[in-house]
Design a protein around this motif. Structure first.
Motif, PDB file in Angstrom:
ATOM      1  N   PHE A 150       0.881  -1.162   0.000  1.00  0.00           N
ATOM      2  CA  PHE A 150       0.000   0.000   0.000  1.00  0.00           C
ATOM      3  C   PHE A 150       0.921   1.216   0.000  1.00  0.00           C
ATOM      4  CE2 PHE A 150      -1.905   3.485   2.524  1.00  0.00           C
ATOM      5  CZ  PHE A 150      -2.830   3.883   1.586  1.00  0.00           C
ATOM      6  N   VAL A 151       0.914   1.955  -1.090  1.00  0.00           N
ATOM      7  CA  VAL A 151       1.812   3.103  -1.236  1.00  0.00           C
ATOM      8  C   VAL A 151       1.160   4.330  -0.623  1.00  0.00           C
ATOM      9  CG1 VAL A 151       2.988   4.602  -2.865  1.00  0.00           C
ATOM     10  CG2 VAL A 151       2.830   2.164  -3.325  1.00  0.00           C
ATOM     11  N   SER A 152       1.802   4.885   0.420  1.00  0.00           N
ATOM     12  CA  SER A 152       1.242   6.047   1.109  1.00  0.00           C
ATOM     13  C   SER A 152       1.907   7.346   0.698  1.00  0.00           C
ATOM     14  CB  SER A 152       1.386   5.870   2.627  1.00  0.00           C
ATOM     15  OG  SER A 152       2.740   5.674   2.974  1.00  0.00           O
ATOM     16  N   SER A 153       3.017   7.281  -0.048  1.00  0.00           N
ATOM     17  CA  SER A 153       3.711   8.488  -0.490  1.00  0.00           C
ATOM     18  C   SER A 153       4.643   8.129  -1.632  1.00  0.00           C
ATOM     19  CB  SER A 153       4.517   9.091   0.664  1.00  0.00           C
ATOM     20  OG  SER A 153       5.592   8.240   1.010  1.00  0.00           O
ATOM     21  N   GLN A 155       7.736   8.688  -1.679  1.00  0.00           N
ATOM     22  CA  GLN A 155       8.943   8.130  -1.075  1.00  0.00           C
ATOM     23  C   GLN A 155       8.776   6.630  -0.838  1.00  0.00           C
ATOM     24  OE1 GLN A 155       9.950   9.807   2.732  1.00  0.00           O
ATOM     25  NE2 GLN A 155      12.102   9.261   2.550  1.00  0.00           N
ATOM     26  N   ALA A 156       7.565   6.226  -0.478  1.00  0.00           N
ATOM     27  CA  ALA A 156       7.312   4.810  -0.181  1.00  0.00           C
ATOM     28  C   ALA A 156       7.381   3.948  -1.427  1.00  0.00           C
ATOM     29  CB  ALA A 156       5.956   4.656   0.492  1.00  0.00           C
ATOM     30  N   ILE A 157       7.136   4.532  -2.606  1.00  0.00           N
ATOM     31  CA  ILE A 157       7.171   3.747  -3.837  1.00  0.00           C
ATOM     32  C   ILE A 157       8.528   3.089  -4.016  1.00  0.00           C
ATOM     33  CG2 ILE A 157       7.123   3.875  -6.362  1.00  0.00           C
ATOM     34  CD1 ILE A 157       4.946   5.948  -6.159  1.00  0.00           C
ATOM     35  N   LYS A 158       9.611   3.840  -3.767  1.00  0.00           N
ATOM     36  CA  LYS A 158      10.962   3.299  -3.933  1.00  0.00           C
ATOM     37  C   LYS A 158      11.217   2.148  -2.981  1.00  0.00           C
ATOM     38  CE  LYS A 158      12.413   5.727  -7.329  1.00  0.00           C
ATOM     39  NZ  LYS A 158      12.650   5.042  -8.625  1.00  0.00           N
ATOM     40  N   LEU A 159      10.678   2.242  -1.770  1.00  0.00           N
ATOM     41  CA  LEU A 159      10.844   1.160  -0.803  1.00  0.00           C
ATOM     42  C   LEU A 159      10.158  -0.105  -1.306  1.00  0.00           C
ATOM     43  CD1 LEU A 159      11.643  -0.051   1.888  1.00  0.00           C
ATOM     44  CD2 LEU A 159       9.721   1.140   2.949  1.00  0.00           C
ATOM     45  N   TRP A 160       8.945   0.044  -1.821  1.00  0.00           N
ATOM     46  CA  TRP A 160       8.222  -1.119  -2.335  1.00  0.00           C
ATOM     47  C   TRP A 160       8.873  -1.676  -3.594  1.00  0.00           C
ATOM     48  CZ3 TRP A 160       5.023  -3.844   0.364  1.00  0.00           C
ATOM     49  CH2 TRP A 160       4.359  -3.245   1.444  1.00  0.00           C
ATOM     50  N   GLU A 219       3.710  -2.092 -11.015  1.00  0.00           N
ATOM     51  CA  GLU A 219       3.296  -3.231 -10.187  1.00  0.00           C
ATOM     52  C   GLU A 219       2.936  -2.781  -8.785  1.00  0.00           C
ATOM     53  OE1 GLU A 219       2.612  -6.955  -8.459  1.00  0.00           O
ATOM     54  OE2 GLU A 219       2.668  -6.370 -10.564  1.00  0.00           O
ATOM     55  N   VAL A 220       3.757  -1.897  -8.228  1.00  0.00           N
ATOM     56  CA  VAL A 220       3.510  -1.390  -6.873  1.00  0.00           C
ATOM     57  C   VAL A 220       2.204  -0.599  -6.829  1.00  0.00           C
ATOM     58  CG1 VAL A 220       4.341   0.246  -5.129  1.00  0.00           C
ATOM     59  CG2 VAL A 220       5.935  -1.374  -6.172  1.00  0.00           C
ATOM     60  N   ASN A 221       1.984   0.252  -7.811  1.00  0.00           N
ATOM     61  CA  ASN A 221       0.749   1.032  -7.861  1.00  0.00           C
ATOM     62  C   ASN A 221      -0.469   0.148  -8.083  1.00  0.00           C
ATOM     63  OD1 ASN A 221       1.812   3.648  -7.436  1.00  0.00           O
ATOM     64  ND2 ASN A 221       2.484   3.758  -9.571  1.00  0.00           N
ATOM     65  N   ASP A 222      -0.305  -0.896  -8.903  1.00  0.00           N
ATOM     66  CA  ASP A 222      -1.411  -1.829  -9.145  1.00  0.00           C
ATOM     67  C   ASP A 222      -1.823  -2.542  -7.857  1.00  0.00           C
ATOM     68  OD1 ASP A 222      -1.512  -1.169 -11.792  1.00  0.00           O
ATOM     69  OD2 ASP A 222      -0.435  -2.940 -12.513  1.00  0.00           O
ATOM     70  N   GLN A 223      -0.837  -2.897  -7.028  1.00  0.00           N
ATOM     71  CA  GLN A 223      -1.148  -3.558  -5.764  1.00  0.00           C
ATOM     72  C   GLN A 223      -1.940  -2.635  -4.847  1.00  0.00           C
ATOM     73  OE1 GLN A 223       2.263  -5.364  -3.864  1.00  0.00           O
ATOM     74  NE2 GLN A 223       2.983  -6.257  -5.791  1.00  0.00           N
ATOM     75  N   THR A 224      -1.598  -1.363  -4.844  1.00  0.00           N
ATOM     76  CA  THR A 224      -2.337  -0.400  -4.022  1.00  0.00           C
ATOM     77  C   THR A 224      -3.775  -0.263  -4.512  1.00  0.00           C
ATOM     78  OG1 THR A 224      -0.316   0.827  -3.523  1.00  0.00           O
ATOM     79  CG2 THR A 224      -2.396   1.988  -3.203  1.00  0.00           C
ATOM     80  N   ASN A 225      -3.951  -0.183  -5.831  1.00  0.00           N
ATOM     81  CA  ASN A 225      -5.302  -0.082  -6.396  1.00  0.00           C
ATOM     82  C   ASN A 225      -6.110  -1.344  -6.145  1.00  0.00           C
ATOM     83  OD1 ASN A 225      -4.867   2.514  -7.424  1.00  0.00           O
ATOM     84  ND2 ASN A 225      -3.936   1.709  -9.296  1.00  0.00           N
ATOM     85  N   GLU A 226      -5.450  -2.467  -6.198  1.00  0.00           N
ATOM     86  CA  GLU A 226      -6.087  -3.763  -5.916  1.00  0.00           C
ATOM     87  C   GLU A 226      -6.597  -3.795  -4.473  1.00  0.00           C
ATOM     88  OE1 GLU A 226      -3.433  -7.085  -6.948  1.00  0.00           O
ATOM     89  OE2 GLU A 226      -3.286  -7.375  -4.778  1.00  0.00           O
ATOM     90  N   TRP A 227      -5.788  -3.299  -3.555  1.00  0.00           N
ATOM     91  CA  TRP A 227      -6.115  -3.196  -2.126  1.00  0.00           C
ATOM     92  C   TRP A 227      -7.424  -2.450  -1.932  1.00  0.00           C
ATOM     93  CZ3 TRP A 227      -6.078   1.558   0.500  1.00  0.00           C
ATOM     94  CH2 TRP A 227      -5.930   1.529   1.892  1.00  0.00           C
ATOM     95  N   ARG A 228      -7.576  -1.376  -2.734  1.00  0.00           N
ATOM     96  CA  ARG A 228      -8.747  -0.519  -2.575  1.00  0.00           C
ATOM     97  C   ARG A 228      -9.950  -1.005  -3.390  1.00  0.00           C
ATOM     98  NH1 ARG A 228      -6.483   4.094  -4.067  1.00  0.00           N
ATOM     99  NH2 ARG A 228      -7.001   3.874  -6.275  1.00  0.00           N
ATOM    100  N   ASN A 229      -9.728  -1.257  -4.665  1.00  0.00           N
ATOM    101  CA  ASN A 229     -10.849  -1.499  -5.575  1.00  0.00           C
ATOM    102  C   ASN A 229     -11.360  -2.928  -5.577  1.00  0.00           C
ATOM    103  OD1 ASN A 229     -10.770   1.190  -6.488  1.00  0.00           O
ATOM    104  ND2 ASN A 229      -9.147   0.704  -7.952  1.00  0.00           N
ATOM    105  N   LEU A 230     -10.458  -3.889  -5.399  1.00  0.00           N
ATOM    106  CA  LEU A 230     -10.883  -5.288  -5.446  1.00  0.00           C
ATOM    107  C   LEU A 230     -11.486  -5.734  -4.118  1.00  0.00           C
ATOM    108  CD1 LEU A 230     -11.041  -7.913  -7.043  1.00  0.00           C
ATOM    109  CD2 LEU A 230      -8.707  -8.443  -6.298  1.00  0.00           C
ATOM    110  N   PHE A 231     -10.849  -5.291  -3.020  1.00  0.00           N
ATOM    111  CA  PHE A 231     -11.277  -5.776  -1.707  1.00  0.00           C
ATOM    112  C   PHE A 231     -11.952  -4.700  -0.847  1.00  0.00           C
ATOM    113  CE2 PHE A 231      -7.566  -8.467  -2.845  1.00  0.00           C
ATOM    114  CZ  PHE A 231      -8.254  -9.658  -2.973  1.00  0.00           C
TER     115      PHE A 231
END
Length: 271
Positions: A150-153, A155-160, A219-231
């Motif tokens: 779940f990307v919150s910023s 800066q977090a994108i690089k970590l993921w 891929e990282v952004n898709d996982q965040t969207n999946e977190w929100r939209n799918l579930f």
């Protein structure tokens, strides 16, 4: 005489009351002064804390996370426009669980998706208390897990992206890498991330090249969207237990103990 006597009694009682009140204030004053011991030095330390770049960065991440969740809640009002069909949901679940990388037992019936972020205290608690790992320990051949972002910023994108790159370069240490990221008390800057990966046998130059390439940004952004939209999860950690036989799933929002996961797995087994 009797009248004057009564007046003196009243005056005496008032004096006693005033003295008692004054004594209480005196005790409170002493207590307040005691609390002030070292206050100048402590204030200097507080000022140092508030002005440190690390503290500011941590606060920025927390604020970014809060804002993203506010924006996400606003977007959720329009989710009806993007509702997936049951067939599409099953296809998506199959895609997510087709190539697990954490605590993986290929033949496991149940997969736990753990949507998390490193600016979330409850996510850290779930990790350092080994909640999901302990669930898998109870069902060693039946349950596996996949850690999702779940990307919150920005800066977090690089970590993921670093996590995905570690999975590419040395797949079997991805889970350990995530655990060590959560366990560290250091600020997760680039040097810290690279050092943790290096202790697990990941080449720093290769990892840096992979992160800088941006190959996992989508891929990282898709996982965040999946977190929100799918579930429809609106907070972290967000956990999803998927039954890979029936493709039914249960969402467990926020942090819960092992017993909650066991309870939901048993329900899925019996339905």
């Amino acid at each position: 005489m009797s009248k004057n006597y009564n007046i003196w009694i009243i005056i005496l009682l008032w004096l006693i009351l005033i003295l008692n009140i004054a004594n209480l204030f005196k005790k409170d004053a002493r207590a307040l002064e005691t609390l002030k011991v070292g206050w100048i030095n402590n204030m200097k330390k507080v000022e140092q804390l508030y002005s440190s770049s690390k503290y500011i960065s941590q606060q920025t991440m927390a604020i970014d996370q809060a804002l993203s969740q506010i924006n996400m809640n606003a977007e959720n009002n329009n989710l009806n426009e993007n509702i997936l069909s049951p067939e599409d949901v099953i296809q998506k679940l199959e895609e997510i669980t087709a190539n697990g990388v954490d605590n993986w037992e290929e033949s496991a019936r149940f997969t736990i998706l753990e949507y998390s972020n490193f600016g979330c205290g409850y996510c850290r608690r779930q990790s350092v208390q080994w909640v999901i790992d302990n669930v898998i320990e109870k069902y060693p051949s039946e349950v596996n897990s996949i850690f999702r972002s779940f990307v919150s910023s920005s800066q977090a994108i690089k970590l993921w992206e670093a996590i995905e790159c570690v999975g590419e370069l040395k797949r079997n240490v991805r889970h350990k890498f995530i655990k060590q990221l959560f366990a560290t008390d250091s600020w997760l800057d680039t040097d810290t991330i690279l050092s943790i990966a290096w202790t697990l046998g990941v080449n720093k130059d290769s990892l840096t090249k992979c992160i800088d390439s941006g190959k996992y940004t989508q891929e990282v952004n898709d996982q965040t969207n999946e977190w929100r939209n799918l579930f429809g999860i609106s907070g972290t950690p967000g956990n999803v237990i998927i039954d890979r036989e029936t493709w039914k799933f249960v969402v467990i929002p926020w942090a819960y103990p092992v017993e909650k996961f066991v309870e939901e797995i048993e329900k899925l087994k019996n339905n």
